[in-house]
Design a protein around this motif. Structure first.
Motif, PDB file in Angstrom:
ATOM      1  N   ARG A   1       0.822  -1.212   0.000  1.00  9.79           N
ATOM      2  CA  ARG A   1       0.000   0.000   0.000  1.00  9.79           C
ATOM      3  C   ARG A   1       0.858   1.264   0.000  1.00  9.79           C
ATOM      4  NH1 ARG A   1      -5.181  -1.373   0.466  1.00  9.79           N
ATOM      5  NH2 ARG A   1      -5.758  -3.262   1.622  1.00  9.79           N
ATOM      6  N   SER A   2       2.094   1.161   0.459  1.00  5.03           N
ATOM      7  CA  SER A   2       2.968   2.331   0.517  1.00  5.03           C
ATOM      8  C   SER A   2       3.702   2.587  -0.792  1.00  5.03           C
ATOM      9  CB  SER A   2       3.996   2.153   1.642  1.00  5.03           C
ATOM     10  OG  SER A   2       4.941   1.121   1.321  1.00  5.03           O
ATOM     11  N   LEU A   3       3.564   1.673  -1.763  1.00  5.62           N
ATOM     12  CA  LEU A   3       4.251   1.840  -3.044  1.00  5.62           C
ATOM     13  C   LEU A   3       3.609   2.968  -3.852  1.00  5.62           C
ATOM     14  CD1 LEU A   3       4.789  -1.905  -4.018  1.00  5.62           C
ATOM     15  CD2 LEU A   3       6.508  -0.289  -3.189  1.00  5.62           C
ATOM     16  N   PRO A   4       4.341   3.517  -4.817  1.00  6.31           N
ATOM     17  CA  PRO A   4       3.812   4.642  -5.613  1.00  6.31           C
ATOM     18  C   PRO A   4       2.545   4.271  -6.380  1.00  6.31           C
ATOM     19  CG  PRO A   4       6.181   4.387  -5.941  1.00  6.31           C
ATOM     20  CD  PRO A   4       5.724   3.171  -5.179  1.00  6.31           C
ATOM     21  N   GLU A   5       1.743   5.275  -6.645  1.00 10.01           N
ATOM     22  CA  GLU A   5       0.541   5.092  -7.450  1.00 10.01           C
ATOM     23  C   GLU A   5       0.931   4.587  -8.842  1.00 10.01           C
ATOM     24  OE1 GLU A   5      -3.622   5.166  -7.752  1.00 10.01           O
ATOM     25  OE2 GLU A   5      -2.345   5.667  -6.019  1.00 10.01           O
ATOM     26  N   GLY A   6       0.234   3.566  -9.331  1.00 11.68           N
ATOM     27  CA  GLY A   6       0.541   2.997 -10.638  1.00 11.68           C
ATOM     28  C   GLY A   6       1.529   1.862 -10.604  1.00 11.68           C
ATOM     29  N   SER A   7       2.099   1.573  -9.433  1.00 11.72           N
ATOM     30  CA  SER A   7       3.034   0.455  -9.315  1.00 11.72           C
ATOM     31  C   SER A   7       2.258  -0.859  -9.308  1.00 11.72           C
ATOM     32  CB  SER A   7       3.860   0.575  -8.035  1.00 11.72           C
ATOM     33  OG  SER A   7       3.022   0.453  -6.887  1.00 11.72           O
ATOM     34  N   LEU A   8       2.941  -1.950  -9.602  1.00  9.83           N
ATOM     35  CA  LEU A   8       2.291  -3.256  -9.617  1.00  9.83           C
ATOM     36  C   LEU A   8       1.682  -3.584  -8.260  1.00  9.83           C
ATOM     37  CD1 LEU A   8       1.582  -6.025 -10.771  1.00  9.83           C
ATOM     38  CD2 LEU A   8       3.934  -6.758 -10.280  1.00  9.83           C
ATOM     39  N   GLY A   9       2.431  -3.353  -7.194  1.00 11.43           N
ATOM     40  CA  GLY A   9       1.924  -3.671  -5.865  1.00 11.43           C
ATOM     41  C   GLY A   9       0.676  -2.893  -5.519  1.00 11.43           C
ATOM     42  N   GLN A  10       0.687  -1.575  -5.810  1.00  8.21           N
ATOM     43  CA  GLN A  10      -0.455  -0.729  -5.506  1.00  8.21           C
ATOM     44  C   GLN A  10      -1.677  -1.134  -6.330  1.00  8.21           C
ATOM     45  OE1 GLN A  10      -2.374   1.582  -3.434  1.00  8.21           O
ATOM     46  NE2 GLN A  10      -0.343   2.528  -3.342  1.00  8.21           N
ATOM     47  N   GLU A  11      -1.494  -1.379  -7.638  1.00 10.78           N
ATOM     48  CA  GLU A  11      -2.606  -1.744  -8.509  1.00 10.78           C
ATOM     49  C   GLU A  11      -3.128  -3.145  -8.187  1.00 10.78           C
ATOM     50  OE1 GLU A  11      -4.136   0.243 -10.426  1.00 10.78           O
ATOM     51  OE2 GLU A  11      -2.722   1.917 -10.221  1.00 10.78           O
ATOM     52  N   TYR A  12      -2.229  -4.035  -7.784  1.00 12.89           N
ATOM     53  CA  TYR A  12      -2.644  -5.396  -7.415  1.00 12.89           C
ATOM     54  C   TYR A  12      -3.571  -5.361  -6.206  1.00 12.89           C
ATOM     55  CZ  TYR A  12      -2.116 -10.171  -5.576  1.00 12.89           C
ATOM     56  OH  TYR A  12      -2.345 -11.435  -5.078  1.00 12.89           O
ATOM     57  N   LEU A  13      -3.200  -4.597  -5.196  1.00 12.21           N
ATOM     58  CA  LEU A  13      -4.071  -4.484  -4.019  1.00 12.21           C
ATOM     59  C   LEU A  13      -5.397  -3.825  -4.365  1.00 12.21           C
ATOM     60  CD1 LEU A  13      -1.910  -3.554  -0.904  1.00 12.21           C
ATOM     61  CD2 LEU A  13      -2.877  -5.749  -1.549  1.00 12.21           C
ATOM     62  N   ARG A  14      -5.367  -2.842  -5.237  1.00 11.97           N
ATOM     63  CA  ARG A  14      -6.616  -2.196  -5.650  1.00 11.97           C
ATOM     64  C   ARG A  14      -7.526  -3.210  -6.353  1.00 11.97           C
ATOM     65  NH1 ARG A  14      -4.718   1.845  -8.207  1.00 11.97           N
ATOM     66  NH2 ARG A  14      -5.064   3.407  -6.591  1.00 11.97           N
ATOM     67  N   PHE A  15      -6.944  -4.040  -7.213  1.00 13.16           N
ATOM     68  CA  PHE A  15      -7.720  -5.064  -7.913  1.00 13.16           C
ATOM     69  C   PHE A  15      -8.365  -6.019  -6.920  1.00 13.16           C
ATOM     70  CE2 PHE A  15      -8.255  -9.204  -9.832  1.00 13.16           C
ATOM     71  CZ  PHE A  15      -8.830  -8.932 -11.060  1.00 13.16           C
ATOM     72  N   LEU A  16      -7.603  -6.451  -5.907  1.00 21.67           N
ATOM     73  CA  LEU A  16      -8.146  -7.362  -4.902  1.00 21.67           C
ATOM     74  C   LEU A  16      -9.285  -6.704  -4.133  1.00 21.67           C
ATOM     75  CD1 LEU A  16      -4.911  -8.997  -3.384  1.00 21.67           C
ATOM     76  CD2 LEU A  16      -6.355  -9.844  -5.239  1.00 21.67           C
TER      77      LEU A  16
ATOM     78  N   ILE B   1      -0.023 -25.585 -11.255  1.00 28.59           N
ATOM     79  CA  ILE B   1      -1.384 -25.060 -11.373  1.00 28.59           C
ATOM     80  C   ILE B   1      -1.755 -24.219 -10.153  1.00 28.59           C
ATOM     81  CG2 ILE B   1      -2.629 -27.034 -10.336  1.00 28.59           C
ATOM     82  CD1 ILE B   1      -4.702 -26.659 -12.603  1.00 28.59           C
ATOM     83  N   GLN B   2      -1.234 -24.573  -8.973  1.00 33.82           N
ATOM     84  CA  GLN B   2      -1.484 -23.756  -7.789  1.00 33.82           C
ATOM     85  C   GLN B   2      -0.805 -22.396  -7.939  1.00 33.82           C
ATOM     86  OE1 GLN B   2      -3.454 -25.084  -5.232  1.00 33.82           O
ATOM     87  NE2 GLN B   2      -3.588 -22.963  -4.538  1.00 33.82           N
ATOM     88  N   ARG B   3       0.395 -22.421  -8.498  1.00 32.41           N
ATOM     89  CA  ARG B   3       1.125 -21.171  -8.749  1.00 32.41           C
ATOM     90  C   ARG B   3       0.335 -20.276  -9.704  1.00 32.41           C
ATOM     91  NH1 ARG B   3       5.247 -17.780  -6.945  1.00 32.41           N
ATOM     92  NH2 ARG B   3       6.096 -16.628  -8.699  1.00 32.41           N
ATOM     93  N   TYR B   4      -0.173 -20.893 -10.770  1.00 33.91           N
ATOM     94  CA  TYR B   4      -0.957 -20.118 -11.737  1.00 33.91           C
ATOM     95  C   TYR B   4      -2.159 -19.465 -11.056  1.00 33.91           C
ATOM     96  CZ  TYR B   4      -4.305 -19.018 -15.359  1.00 33.91           C
ATOM     97  OH  TYR B   4      -5.222 -18.362 -16.133  1.00 33.91           O
ATOM     98  N   ARG B   5      -2.828 -20.210 -10.186  1.00 33.07           N
ATOM     99  CA  ARG B   5      -4.006 -19.650  -9.519  1.00 33.07           C
ATOM    100  C   ARG B   5      -3.620 -18.487  -8.618  1.00 33.07           C
ATOM    101  NH1 ARG B   5      -6.724 -25.498  -7.995  1.00 33.07           N
ATOM    102  NH2 ARG B   5      -7.401 -25.980 -10.143  1.00 33.07           N
ATOM    103  N   GLU B   6      -2.474 -18.597  -7.963  1.00 31.31           N
ATOM    104  CA  GLU B   6      -2.080 -17.570  -7.009  1.00 31.31           C
ATOM    105  C   GLU B   6      -1.579 -16.300  -7.689  1.00 31.31           C
ATOM    106  OE1 GLU B   6       0.617 -19.504  -4.346  1.00 31.31           O
ATOM    107  OE2 GLU B   6      -0.952 -20.777  -3.471  1.00 31.31           O
ATOM    108  N   ILE B   7      -1.097 -16.403  -8.947  1.00 25.65           N
ATOM    109  CA  ILE B   7      -0.672 -15.196  -9.656  1.00 25.65           C
ATOM    110  C   ILE B   7      -1.749 -14.720 -10.628  1.00 25.65           C
ATOM    111  CG2 ILE B   7       1.748 -15.890  -9.493  1.00 25.65           C
ATOM    112  CD1 ILE B   7       1.617 -16.437 -12.550  1.00 25.65           C
ATOM    113  N   HIS B   8      -2.880 -15.417 -10.664  1.00 23.21           N
ATOM    114  CA  HIS B   8      -3.923 -15.107 -11.645  1.00 23.21           C
ATOM    115  C   HIS B   8      -4.394 -13.660 -11.536  1.00 23.21           C
ATOM    116  CE1 HIS B   8      -7.068 -16.177 -14.504  1.00 23.21           C
ATOM    117  NE2 HIS B   8      -7.936 -15.523 -13.753  1.00 23.21           N
ATOM    118  N   ASP B   9      -4.585 -13.174 -10.319  1.00 24.62           N
ATOM    119  CA  ASP B   9      -5.050 -11.799 -10.153  1.00 24.62           C
ATOM    120  C   ASP B   9      -3.969 -10.797 -10.552  1.00 24.62           C
ATOM    121  OD1 ASP B   9      -7.594 -12.539  -9.213  1.00 24.62           O
ATOM    122  OD2 ASP B   9      -6.794 -12.891  -7.212  1.00 24.62           O
TER     123      ASP B   9
END
Length: 213
Positions: free
Chosen positions: A116-131, A156-164
């Motif tokens: 949540r502390s990462l810059p706006e538009g970063s992968l981490g920030q956008e990933y949390l927003r998607f969730l 297949i478990q890995r694929y599911r966990e990175i799907h989002d």
């Protein structure tokens, strides 16, 4: 015939009664009881897999939001695709490391405050927003049960966990079209080998992730 059908349908009865492995426990190639390759594994014969696939396909067509049925269908029919993904990961240094270390992505392994502390538009920030927007998390993904190979079960478990994360990176919505696009991209490019380690602290920007519903 009745005995044969009862034996073939046994995995269906077990489907709702077993819990999968904890999301922070790596899937490993050790025996967990008679014929079990990993926690939650349900060994199945070719006939049982065919019946499971047919039933899961019917339910998934009737209600595409039955993610549990989509998961069963993938596990019972995706052996060849999983081998291709596994082989692509083996050829890539980062993918090979992931296969060796078996990291898991879950709410218990993610540093949510750091993301949540990462810059706006970063992968981490956008990933949390998607969730948050879609009310999902890595923990809501179905555990692997019907893959009779422990390494492919991890793939297949890995694929599911990175799907989002794929939805986030591609800017794809959570409808059928978006899911198919993520599947196509991961299958054709071996995205399971992406460096989505549990901390996911990448600051790479995503130009269209913010448009996901």
């Amino acid at each position: 015939m009745a005995t044969l059908l009862r034996s073939a349908l046994r995995p269906l009865r077990a489907l709702g009664g077993l819990r999968g492995p904890a999301a922070d426990v790596p899937l490993r190639g050790v025996r967990h009881g008679a014929g079990l390759l990993y926690p939650g594994h349900i060994p199945t014969s070719p006939l049982q897999k065919a019946l499971l696939a047919a039933g899961a396909a019917g339910m998934a067509l009737y209600n595409p939001y039955r993610h549990d049925m989509v998961a069963v269908l993938g596990e019972t029919t995706g052996h060849c695709s999983l081998k291709v993904l596994r082989d692509q990961m083996r050829k890539d240094p980062e993918g090979a490391k992931i296969l060796q270390e078996r990291p898991r992505i879950s709410l218990s392994t993610l540093d949510v405050d750091k993301l949540r502390s990462l810059p706006e538009g970063s992968l981490g920030q956008e990933y949390l927003r998607f969730l948050d927007v879609n009310r999902v998390s890595p923990d809501t993904r179905a555990p692997t049960r019907f893959v009779d190979d422990e390494e492919l079960a991890y793939v297949i478990q890995r694929y599911r966990e990175i799907h989002d994360m794929l939805h986030t990176l591609l800017g794809m919505p959570t409808n059928i079209l978006g899911a198919y696009e993520c599947w196509f991209q991961s299958s054709s490019r071996g995205r399971c080998r992406m460096g989505a380690e549990p901390h996911v602290s990448s600051t790479c920007t995503t130009s269209s992730a913010g448009s996901s519903p």
